[in-house]
Scaffold this motif. Sequence first.
Motif, PDB file in Angstrom:
ATOM      1  N   SER A 155     -10.080   5.557  -4.216  1.00 11.89           N
ATOM      2  CA  SER A 155      -9.359   5.598  -5.603  1.00 11.89           C
ATOM      3  C   SER A 155      -8.132   5.224  -5.279  1.00 11.89           C
ATOM      4  O   SER A 155      -7.703   4.657  -6.241  1.00 11.89           O
ATOM      5  CB  SER A 155      -9.896   6.889  -6.276  1.00 11.89           C
ATOM      6  OG  SER A 155      -8.914   8.118  -5.457  1.00 11.89           O
TER       7      SER A 155
ATOM      8  N   ALA B 244      -7.936   1.452  -4.582  1.00 10.73           N
ATOM      9  CA  ALA B 244      -8.151   0.785  -5.911  1.00 10.73           C
ATOM     10  C   ALA B 244      -7.398   1.030  -7.012  1.00 10.73           C
ATOM     11  O   ALA B 244      -7.543   0.311  -8.066  1.00 10.73           O
ATOM     12  CB  ALA B 244      -9.833   0.886  -6.069  1.00 10.73           C
ATOM     13  N   ARG B 245      -6.745   2.115  -6.982  1.00 14.27           N
ATOM     14  CA  ARG B 245      -5.984   2.597  -8.096  1.00 14.27           C
ATOM     15  C   ARG B 245      -6.601   2.992  -9.379  1.00 14.27           C
ATOM     16  O   ARG B 245      -6.496   2.991 -10.412  1.00 14.27           O
ATOM     17  CB  ARG B 245      -4.828   1.550  -8.470  1.00 14.27           C
ATOM     18  CG  ARG B 245      -3.788   1.395  -7.404  1.00 14.27           C
ATOM     19  CD  ARG B 245      -2.909   0.404  -7.747  1.00 14.27           C
ATOM     20  NE  ARG B 245      -1.751  -0.132  -6.865  1.00 14.27           N
ATOM     21  CZ  ARG B 245      -0.930  -0.776  -6.875  1.00 14.27           C
ATOM     22  NH1 ARG B 245      -0.603  -1.336  -7.799  1.00 14.27           N
ATOM     23  NH2 ARG B 245       0.046  -0.805  -5.859  1.00 14.27           N
ATOM     24  N   ARG B 246      -7.842   3.398  -9.171  1.00  9.17           N
ATOM     25  CA  ARG B 246      -9.117   3.627 -10.136  1.00  9.17           C
ATOM     26  C   ARG B 246      -9.847   4.498  -9.339  1.00  9.17           C
ATOM     27  O   ARG B 246     -10.324   4.514  -8.630  1.00  9.17           O
ATOM     28  CB  ARG B 246      -9.762   2.490 -10.699  1.00  9.17           C
ATOM     29  CG  ARG B 246      -8.826   1.711 -11.656  1.00  9.17           C
ATOM     30  CD  ARG B 246      -9.469   0.433 -11.860  1.00  9.17           C
ATOM     31  NE  ARG B 246      -8.631  -0.563 -12.623  1.00  9.17           N
ATOM     32  CZ  ARG B 246      -7.696  -1.203 -12.373  1.00  9.17           C
ATOM     33  NH1 ARG B 246      -7.420  -1.142 -10.742  1.00  9.17           N
ATOM     34  NH2 ARG B 246      -7.015  -2.046 -13.016  1.00  9.17           N
TER      35      ARG B 246
ATOM     36  N   TYR C 183     -13.474   3.406  -9.402  1.00 11.65           N
ATOM     37  CA  TYR C 183     -13.540   1.818  -8.994  1.00 11.65           C
ATOM     38  C   TYR C 183     -14.904   1.409  -8.635  1.00 11.65           C
ATOM     39  O   TYR C 183     -15.248   0.175  -8.782  1.00 11.65           O
ATOM     40  CB  TYR C 183     -12.621   1.863  -7.729  1.00 11.65           C
ATOM     41  CG  TYR C 183     -13.019   2.495  -6.369  1.00 11.65           C
ATOM     42  CD1 TYR C 183     -13.833   1.598  -5.520  1.00 11.65           C
ATOM     43  CD2 TYR C 183     -12.706   3.778  -6.173  1.00 11.65           C
ATOM     44  CE1 TYR C 183     -14.313   2.262  -4.217  1.00 11.65           C
ATOM     45  CE2 TYR C 183     -13.146   4.355  -5.050  1.00 11.65           C
ATOM     46  CZ  TYR C 183     -13.831   3.639  -4.297  1.00 11.65           C
ATOM     47  OH  TYR C 183     -14.295   4.183  -2.956  1.00 11.65           O
TER      48      TYR C 183
ATOM     49  N   SER D 220     -15.784  -4.077  -5.495  1.00 12.61           N
ATOM     50  CA  SER D 220     -15.004  -3.628  -6.579  1.00 12.61           C
ATOM     51  C   SER D 220     -13.571  -4.119  -6.892  1.00 12.61           C
ATOM     52  O   SER D 220     -13.466  -4.687  -8.187  1.00 12.61           O
ATOM     53  CB  SER D 220     -14.917  -2.143  -6.484  1.00 12.61           C
ATOM     54  OG  SER D 220     -16.242  -1.617  -6.237  1.00 12.61           O
ATOM     55  N   LYS D 221     -13.027  -4.215  -5.852  1.00 15.69           N
ATOM     56  CA  LYS D 221     -11.529  -4.736  -6.105  1.00 15.69           C
ATOM     57  C   LYS D 221     -11.434  -6.315  -6.557  1.00 15.69           C
ATOM     58  O   LYS D 221     -10.760  -6.866  -7.374  1.00 15.69           O
ATOM     59  CB  LYS D 221     -10.994  -4.634  -4.992  1.00 15.69           C
ATOM     60  CG  LYS D 221     -10.360  -3.340  -4.482  1.00 15.69           C
ATOM     61  CD  LYS D 221      -9.764  -3.338  -3.201  1.00 15.69           C
ATOM     62  CE  LYS D 221      -8.164  -3.548  -3.345  1.00 15.69           C
ATOM     63  NZ  LYS D 221      -7.454  -3.537  -2.096  1.00 15.69           N
TER      64      LYS D 221
ATOM     65  N   ILE E  54     -12.877  -5.979 -10.470  1.00 18.20           N
ATOM     66  CA  ILE E  54     -11.663  -5.652 -11.213  1.00 18.20           C
ATOM     67  C   ILE E  54     -10.584  -6.729 -11.311  1.00 18.20           C
ATOM     68  O   ILE E  54     -10.139  -6.809 -12.561  1.00 18.20           O
ATOM     69  CB  ILE E  54     -11.004  -4.516 -10.320  1.00 18.20           C
ATOM     70  CG1 ILE E  54     -11.901  -3.230 -10.469  1.00 18.20           C
ATOM     71  CG2 ILE E  54      -9.616  -3.854 -11.143  1.00 18.20           C
ATOM     72  CD1 ILE E  54     -11.507  -1.974  -9.471  1.00 18.20           C
TER      73      ILE E  54
ATOM     74  N   GLU F   8     -13.726  -3.905 -16.070  1.00 17.82           N
ATOM     75  CA  GLU F   8     -12.978  -2.521 -16.340  1.00 17.82           C
ATOM     76  C   GLU F   8     -13.795  -1.433 -15.845  1.00 17.82           C
ATOM     77  O   GLU F   8     -14.954  -1.411 -15.861  1.00 17.82           O
ATOM     78  CB  GLU F   8     -12.700  -2.515 -17.763  1.00 17.82           C
ATOM     79  CG  GLU F   8     -11.665  -3.301 -18.229  1.00 17.82           C
ATOM     80  CD  GLU F   8     -11.145  -2.864 -19.664  1.00 17.82           C
ATOM     81  OE1 GLU F   8     -11.627  -1.873 -20.115  1.00 17.82           O
ATOM     82  OE2 GLU F   8     -10.590  -3.699 -20.285  1.00 17.82           O
ATOM     83  N   CYS F   9     -13.191  -0.494 -15.273  1.00 17.74           N
ATOM     84  CA  CYS F   9     -13.926   0.836 -14.671  1.00 17.74           C
ATOM     85  C   CYS F   9     -14.164   1.797 -15.715  1.00 17.74           C
ATOM     86  O   CYS F   9     -13.091   1.767 -16.466  1.00 17.74           O
ATOM     87  CB  CYS F   9     -13.170   1.345 -13.505  1.00 17.74           C
ATOM     88  SG  CYS F   9     -12.913   0.060 -12.171  1.00 17.74           S
TER      89      CYS F   9
END
Length: 332
Positions: A17, A20-22, A25, A294-295, A298, A303-304
């Motif tokens: 996380s 991915a900053r989420r 993610y 995922s990246k 994104i 959107e996650c």
Amino acid sequence: MEFLYFPLTLYVFFIGSLKARRLFYFAAANPKVPLGGFANDSKFSIIKNIPNEFKPKTILISKNDNIINLNKKILDENYSFPLFVKPDIGEGGFLGKKINSWDELLNYHSKHNMDYLVQEFIHCPLELSILIHNAEGEFKISSITERKHLSITGDGYSNLGKLLCADKRAKFRIKRILYQCESQLNIVLEKGQTYKPTSIGNWDYGATYIDRTELLNATLLEAFENLNKKINLFNYARYDIMCNSIEDFLRGKMIILEINGVKGEPIHIYDTKYNLYHAYKEIFKHWGYIMKISKRNIKEGYECPSIRSGFYQLRNHYFTKKKSLTNRIQYE
């Protein structure tokens, strides 16, 4: 399993996380499926996208259906026993069961307060799992695993229940296995006679896994790529299939039992030729694929789920499974 996967849990929800900053993610890996197939995904919703020639006849029974509705749905589809039933939300063979009679189906219906699938029973001797992904921008198969179901050999005087309790593969999973064959426990097998007490090819039910990735060839890769395009849900997934032979499998002649998204682990790691180090290496490699997909998605605008939405879906998955172990409220 919780002990084995603890390092992965730390990676997924902390290191992953942060990268991915989420927090959720991994949902972006398969954005058309809830949480990317990590939790709270409906098996029936996925099965509806599979072409008819590749799936068993399947209906959804609601937790609100009474016996009259159940009977009508079974008759309308012209089902014959045996059948196979499993929860719409769940994993790892949870509450999956072969049903041999109407009485067994009514018993299952009354015991479990959940939506569940009723499927025609697939009489195929070979079960395989195939893991696919497009992390590098092209379709690949990274794992092929054969699932060998638990088999018990008779001694001529012990009943099935005693044989299962004495079997080293079954003893740590005995409650789940006994549930699968509760109506056959008093059967006495002849000496040398073999019997498969469960129809679930999962290690939780005594199955063994054999790495068969050597079967991969260009024809098989093309067949799965075309099939995955038709289903149009997954960038990362594990297909669990049954077929009559390796030859049929290599020709793409198969029945898909279900498809798992990001929770689909590379189960070839449970082949005895893999030690713990190599197993972890494969697990983290495949979650590396999920991270890349995922990246990429994104970046392309997918959107996650928010933290609130993500935890709501995890919570719903957990409590749906928990409630399924209670008696059906509207059973009549």
